[in-house]
Design a protein around this motif. Structure first.
Motif, PDB file in Angstrom:
ATOM      1  N   UNK A 150       0.930  -1.105  -0.135  1.00 30.85           N
ATOM      2  CA  UNK A 150       0.032  -0.115   0.050  1.00 30.85           C
ATOM      3  C   UNK A 150       1.033   1.364  -0.002  1.00 30.85           C
ATOM      4  N   UNK A 151       2.047   1.135   0.625  1.00 27.58           N
ATOM      5  CA  UNK A 151       2.780   2.436   0.922  1.00 27.58           C
ATOM      6  C   UNK A 151       3.804   2.645  -0.203  1.00 27.58           C
ATOM      7  N   UNK A 152       4.235   1.545  -0.870  1.00 29.86           N
ATOM      8  CA  UNK A 152       5.358   1.477  -1.761  1.00 29.86           C
ATOM      9  C   UNK A 152       4.959   2.263  -3.187  1.00 29.86           C
ATOM     10  N   UNK A 153       4.080   1.950  -3.816  1.00 29.34           N
ATOM     11  CA  UNK A 153       3.602   2.802  -4.811  1.00 29.34           C
ATOM     12  C   UNK A 153       3.586   4.368  -4.786  1.00 29.34           C
ATOM     13  N   UNK A 154       3.202   4.833  -3.597  1.00 26.94           N
ATOM     14  CA  UNK A 154       3.432   6.335  -3.500  1.00 26.94           C
ATOM     15  C   UNK A 154       4.867   6.699  -3.169  1.00 26.94           C
ATOM     16  N   UNK A 155       5.554   6.277  -2.019  1.00 20.34           N
ATOM     17  CA  UNK A 155       6.697   6.675  -1.829  1.00 20.34           C
ATOM     18  C   UNK A 155       7.872   6.254  -2.778  1.00 20.34           C
ATOM     19  N   UNK A 156       7.826   5.016  -3.102  1.00 20.88           N
ATOM     20  CA  UNK A 156       8.803   4.304  -4.108  1.00 20.88           C
ATOM     21  C   UNK A 156       8.866   4.989  -5.392  1.00 20.88           C
ATOM     22  N   UNK A 157       7.599   5.365  -6.096  1.00 21.18           N
ATOM     23  CA  UNK A 157       7.504   5.559  -7.358  1.00 21.18           C
ATOM     24  C   UNK A 157       7.839   7.246  -7.158  1.00 21.18           C
ATOM     25  N   UNK A 158       7.689   7.904  -6.358  1.00 24.01           N
ATOM     26  CA  UNK A 158       8.104   9.250  -6.222  1.00 24.01           C
ATOM     27  C   UNK A 158       9.854   9.552  -6.232  1.00 24.01           C
ATOM     28  N   UNK A 159      10.327   8.564  -5.032  1.00 26.25           N
ATOM     29  CA  UNK A 159      11.690   8.319  -5.333  1.00 26.25           C
ATOM     30  C   UNK A 159      12.233   8.013  -6.619  1.00 26.25           C
ATOM     31  N   UNK A 160      11.664   7.217  -7.227  1.00 27.93           N
ATOM     32  CA  UNK A 160      12.316   6.653  -8.406  1.00 27.93           C
ATOM     33  C   UNK A 160      12.231   7.814  -9.565  1.00 27.93           C
ATOM     34  N   UNK A 161      11.001   8.480  -9.520  1.00 30.43           N
ATOM     35  CA  UNK A 161      10.980   9.655 -10.327  1.00 30.43           C
ATOM     36  C   UNK A 161      12.081  10.760 -10.150  1.00 30.43           C
TER      37      UNK A 161
END
Lengths: 166, 249
Positions: A150-161
């Protein structure tokens, strides 16, 4: 998107990790289980960096997280394996910023880390080998996978971008 | 002159006081048979408004508590004296360090607490940590200002415990849930559901007679030795303040 210098981003990541590891806020828990922060923070870094750099980051991250736990069981082996896997995957795939893709990778990574810790505990404590059904492990594993997913798509994708912009 | 006697019949019974006497006698017998139950009940109902209220009950309870506290103090003194005589490990209940829980991980892969007292306050590795309800864990590591407590529930965490009623020792092993396993050292545990599990009075590592939990399940046929599942009396998930017990030695 605002361009953040890479060093600041790494510093911010470490700060996030510190804050979430120690405070473990209740609003980010499922059944008292927190997300697997090393996976959430390692995933974007590994996808945008070479295998060597990812492996070093995984080792340092593992050492850091291990210092907050009580036993000799370690995050390092599983994080090392994941960092190499994600790094190779990141080099050969271009459309990895997809929301669902990141979530699935975080879920599988968390499950792998969980199983690794579980296996290490079984090896380390002979008393756990008397009964192979460990309800607590299944409980922790499932809860951790759900909350990380639930958390990863928000935080990880932001960091990846943010890494990609650098 | 002789009066003529009136006719005797059922109408005489109906007209005379026969029924009054009959009912009275039946009532008397009833009272005798029930041993005056109705009268006593009626008396209690009538007396209820003027009975001493809850205040008196509280006074009595307060008195009982004071009496128990005095007895407890006397027994503790007696216990300390006898332990000294037997050269057993001393444990001073006055030497306690209160600490607040600053971080909690009571359900994760590692079950631990971080508390806000460390080496500067005299906390040492291996010291016992108790909370409301009894023993919750042992100090695993310390920093100058904080300490990390390994909970009894942490998988693989083992401490010595015993059941006072049967006087049988065992090893309490954390299983990740709030119900650790007590693996007995004897072939026959003699444990029963509801038995209190405490630290051993002869323990050299832990303070004696600290409450740990209650036996919930016993498996006498388990191999290599019988075991019991113990429900902990202190819940680490709900504890915000703990106490660290300092040893005299």
């Amino acid at each position: 998107m605002i361009r953040i210098p890479k060093n600041s981003l790494i510093f911010l990541t470490i700060l996030c990790l510190l804050f979430f590891t120690i405070t473990s806020p209740d609003w980010l828990k499922i059944n008292g289980i927190t997300p697997c922060w090393p996976v959430i923070l390692l995933l974007p870094f590994s996808l945008k960096n070479s295998p060597w750099r990812s492996a070093i980051a995984a080792f340092l991250l593992g050492m850091f997280v291990d210092s907050f736990t009580i036993s000799d069981v370690s995050y390092i082996p599983s994080l090392l394996a994941l960092s190499l896997l994600w790094s190779y995957y990141g080099l050969h795939n271009k459309k990895i910023e997809l929301f669902l893709n990141i979530g699935l990778m975080a879920i599988s990574g968390t499950a792998f880390v969980g199983i690794s810790i579980w296996a290490q505990k079984i090896i380390q404590y002979s008393v756990l080998r008397n009964n192979w059904f460990h309800s607590w492990s299944i409980y922790v594993l499932i809860s951790e996978v759900i909350i990380t997913g639930l958390v990863a798509p928000f935080l990880s994708s932001w960091l990846l971008l943010a890494y990609k912009k650098n | 002159m002789i009066k003529a006697r009136g006719k005797i019949g059922f109408h005489t019974l109906l007209k005379s006081r026969f029924w009054v006497i009959f009912i009275f006698v039946v009532l008397l017998f009833g009272i005798r048979w029930t041993k005056g139950a109705g009268f006593i009940d009626l008396y209690s109902i009538l007396l209820k408004p003027i009975l001493p209220g809850s205040a008196q009950k509280e006074w009595i309870q307060e008195g009982e508590n004071i009496e128990r506290n005095i007895r407890l103090k006397l027994l503790e003194d007696d216990n300390t004296r006898l332990r000294k005589a037997l050269s057993l490990k001393e444990f001073n209940s006055n030497q306690r360090i209160s600490a607040a829980v600053i971080s909690r991980s009571s359900r994760n892969w590692w079950q631990q607490l971080e508390i806000n007292k460390g080496e500067k306050d005299g906390v040492l590795k291996g010291q016992t940590v108790i909370g409301p309800g009894g023993l919750i864990g042992l100090v695993d590591s310390t920093t100058p200002l904080t300490s990390r407590v390994r909970l009894l529930t942490d998988p693989g965490h083992q401490i010595g415990a015993w059941i006072d009623r049967t006087q049988r020792h065992g090893i309490l092993t954390g299983m990740g849930t709030n119900r650790p396993k007590l693996i007995f050292l004897n072939k026959n545990s003699l444990a029963e559901i509801g038995d209190a599990v405490t630290t051993s009075p002869a323990s050299t590592l832990l303070p004696p007679n600290l409450t740990i939990g209650i036996v919930q399940f016993v498996n006498e046929k388990a191999l290599p030795s019988p075991y019991a599942i113990v429900q902990l009396t202190a819940s680490p998930e709900a504890i915000d303040w703990v106490q660290i017990l300092k040893n005299n030695d």
